[in-house]
Write an enzyme that holds these catalytic residues in place. Structure first.
Site, PDB file in Angstrom:
ATOM      1  CD  GLU A 198     -33.660  -8.788   4.334  1.00 35.73           C
ATOM      2  OE1 GLU A 198     -32.378  -8.645   4.631  1.00 35.73           O
ATOM      3  OE2 GLU A 198     -33.948  -7.883   3.492  1.00 35.73           O
TER       4      GLU A 198
ATOM      5  CD  GLN B 158     -41.652  25.514   1.097  1.00 30.91           C
ATOM      6  OE1 GLN B 158     -42.882  25.303   0.896  1.00 30.91           O
ATOM      7  NE2 GLN B 158     -41.767  26.287   2.382  1.00 30.91           N
TER       8      GLN B 158
ATOM      9  CD  GLU C  76     -19.024  -7.257  10.480  1.00 31.60           C
ATOM     10  OE1 GLU C  76     -19.610  -7.634  11.716  1.00 31.60           O
ATOM     11  OE2 GLU C  76     -18.116  -7.666  10.070  1.00 31.60           O
TER      12      GLU C  76
HETATM   13  C1  LIG Z   1     -17.851  -6.180   0.197  1.00 36.57           C
HETATM   14  C2  LIG Z   1     -18.361  -7.302   1.322  1.00 36.57           C
HETATM   15  C3  LIG Z   1     -17.814  -7.390   2.362  1.00 36.57           C
HETATM   16  C4  LIG Z   1     -17.680  -8.462   3.340  1.00 36.57           C
HETATM   17  N1  LIG Z   1     -16.765  -8.558   4.358  1.00 36.57           N
HETATM   18  C5  LIG Z   1     -17.092  -9.606   4.915  1.00 36.57           C
HETATM   19  C6  LIG Z   1     -15.949  -9.658   6.281  1.00 36.57           C
HETATM   20  O1  LIG Z   1     -14.943  -9.189   6.083  1.00 36.57           O
HETATM   21  N2  LIG Z   1     -16.107 -10.790   6.956  1.00 36.57           N
HETATM   22  C7  LIG Z   1     -17.198 -11.740   6.856  1.00 36.57           C
HETATM   23  O2  LIG Z   1     -17.057 -12.627   7.542  1.00 36.57           O
HETATM   24  N3  LIG Z   1     -17.967 -11.679   5.860  1.00 36.57           N
HETATM   25  C8  LIG Z   1     -18.065 -10.481   4.894  1.00 36.57           C
HETATM   26  N4  LIG Z   1     -18.772 -10.355   4.053  1.00 36.57           N
HETATM   27  C9  LIG Z   1     -19.867 -11.560   3.716  1.00 36.57           C
HETATM   28  C10 LIG Z   1     -21.164 -10.743   4.501  1.00 36.57           C
HETATM   29  O3  LIG Z   1     -21.228 -10.591   5.786  1.00 36.57           O
HETATM   30  C11 LIG Z   1     -22.471 -11.751   3.923  1.00 36.57           C
HETATM   31  O4  LIG Z   1     -22.564 -11.276   2.374  1.00 36.57           O
HETATM   32  C12 LIG Z   1     -23.493 -11.295   4.672  1.00 36.57           C
HETATM   33  O5  LIG Z   1     -23.601 -11.833   5.840  1.00 36.57           O
HETATM   34  C13 LIG Z   1     -24.942 -11.675   3.984  1.00 36.57           C
HETATM   35  O6  LIG Z   1     -24.797 -13.253   3.818  1.00 36.57           O
HETATM   36  P1  LIG Z   1     -24.657 -13.878   2.168  1.00 36.57           P
HETATM   37  O7  LIG Z   1     -24.190 -12.960   1.349  1.00 36.57           O
HETATM   38  O8  LIG Z   1     -24.546 -15.267   2.459  1.00 36.57           O
HETATM   39  O9  LIG Z   1     -26.366 -13.819   1.848  1.00 36.57           O
HETATM   40  P2  LIG Z   1     -27.689 -14.876   2.203  1.00 36.57           P
HETATM   41  O10 LIG Z   1     -27.485 -15.405   3.537  1.00 36.57           O
HETATM   42  O11 LIG Z   1     -27.669 -15.624   1.254  1.00 36.57           O
HETATM   43  O12 LIG Z   1     -29.041 -13.829   2.267  1.00 36.57           O
HETATM   44  C14 LIG Z   1     -29.573 -13.663   1.137  1.00 36.57           C
HETATM   45  C15 LIG Z   1     -30.812 -12.745   1.506  1.00 36.57           C
HETATM   46  O13 LIG Z   1     -31.745 -13.748   2.172  1.00 36.57           O
HETATM   47  C16 LIG Z   1     -32.029 -12.988   3.244  1.00 36.57           C
HETATM   48  N5  LIG Z   1     -32.001 -14.134   4.356  1.00 36.57           N
HETATM   49  C17 LIG Z   1     -31.070 -15.026   4.820  1.00 36.57           C
HETATM   50  N6  LIG Z   1     -31.457 -15.649   5.748  1.00 36.57           N
HETATM   51  C18 LIG Z   1     -32.541 -15.104   6.120  1.00 36.57           C
HETATM   52  C19 LIG Z   1     -33.561 -15.583   7.115  1.00 36.57           C
HETATM   53  N7  LIG Z   1     -33.404 -16.531   8.145  1.00 36.57           N
HETATM   54  N8  LIG Z   1     -34.739 -14.952   7.388  1.00 36.57           N
HETATM   55  C20 LIG Z   1     -34.975 -13.794   6.583  1.00 36.57           C
HETATM   56  N9  LIG Z   1     -34.177 -13.570   5.522  1.00 36.57           N
HETATM   57  C21 LIG Z   1     -33.149 -14.174   5.348  1.00 36.57           C
HETATM   58  C22 LIG Z   1     -30.957 -12.093   3.647  1.00 36.57           C
HETATM   59  O14 LIG Z   1     -31.298 -11.095   4.529  1.00 36.57           O
HETATM   60  C23 LIG Z   1     -30.467 -11.581   2.437  1.00 36.57           C
HETATM   61  O15 LIG Z   1     -31.531 -10.497   1.899  1.00 36.57           O
HETATM   62  C24 LIG Z   1     -18.774  -9.379   3.040  1.00 36.57           C
HETATM   63  C25 LIG Z   1     -19.557  -9.255   1.879  1.00 36.57           C
HETATM   64  C26 LIG Z   1     -19.376  -8.265   0.995  1.00 36.57           C
HETATM   65  C27 LIG Z   1     -20.331  -7.999  -0.198  1.00 36.57           C
END
Ligand SMILES: Cc1cc2nc3c(=O)[nH]c(=O)nc-3n(C[C@H](O)[C@H](O)[C@H](O)COP(=O)(O)OP(=O)(O)OC[C@H]3O[C@@H](n4cnc5c(N)ncnc54)[C@H](O)[C@@H]3O)c2cc1C
Length: 118
Positions: free
Chosen positions: A103, A15, A99
């Site tokens: 957060e 279950q 995208e």
């Molecule tokens: C497989 C893959 C495909 C992707 N494809 C694309 C694509 O086609 N086009 C594109 O443009 N990008 C793409 N990306 C990039 C993706 O959009 C970014 O990884 C994402 O926006 C997060 O940004 P970052 O990795 O710089 O993380 P960071 O900005 O460094 O964030 C790290 C952590 O801190 C948190 N954080 C950051 N700022 C804040 C805030 N102000 N308040 C609270 N928390 C916060 C975040 O939520 C996250 O948990 C891709 C990434 C991957 C892994």
């Protein structure tokens, strides 16, 4: 789960297993409805970042939670790279990152609720 037997019964007969499936299916339906609502709203020509952020956040969270439970239900097989569910779990996690991370979606929802403060 319908094939594998433990303690003399199919895993799907317990279950607790059936309740897990019920929770998973319900979460998926909730995420689907919210996504459809956000899409419908957009199709009506209305832009509502709060609603789209809610849909993106809930759908991503649902994918992660449901895949995690699916791994659990399959036991060791679920964790192994030979089984699809392991890949589904990795594919699901990115939905909480790209995208707009979950957060940042919360920031969008909260700012729509609270508005600009002076
Ligand atoms: C497989 C893959 C495909 C992707 N494809 C694309 C694509 O086609 N086009 C594109 O443009 N990008 C793409 N990306 C990039 C993706 O959009 C970014 O990884 C994402 O926006 C997060 O940004 P970052 O990795 O710089 O993380 P960071 O900005 O460094 O964030 C790290 C952590 O801190 C948190 N954080 C950051 N700022 C804040 C805030 N102000 N308040 C609270 N928390 C916060 C975040 O939520 C996250 O948990 C891709 C990434 C991957 C892994």
């Amino acid at each position: 789960m319908k094939d594998r037997e433990q303690f003399g019964r199919k895993i799907a007969q317990f279950q607790i297993t059936q309740h897990k499936l019920a929770d998973m299916a319900t979460k998926i339906e909730q995420a689907r409805l919210l996504t459809y609502k956000a899409a419908w709203n957009f199709d009506q020509g209305r832009l509502d970042p709060k609603l789209t952020s809610m849909a993106k956040m809930v759908a991503g969270r649902t994918a992660v939670e449901v895949c995690d439970e699916a791994i659990q239900l399959l036991g060791g097989y679920g964790y192994m790279a030979e089984y699809d569910v392991e890949r589904f779990a990795r594919d699901a996690k990115i939905c909480e990152i790209y995208e707009g991370t979950k957060e940042i979606q919360k920031n969008t929802i909260a700012s729509a609720l609270v508005g600009k403060l002076k």
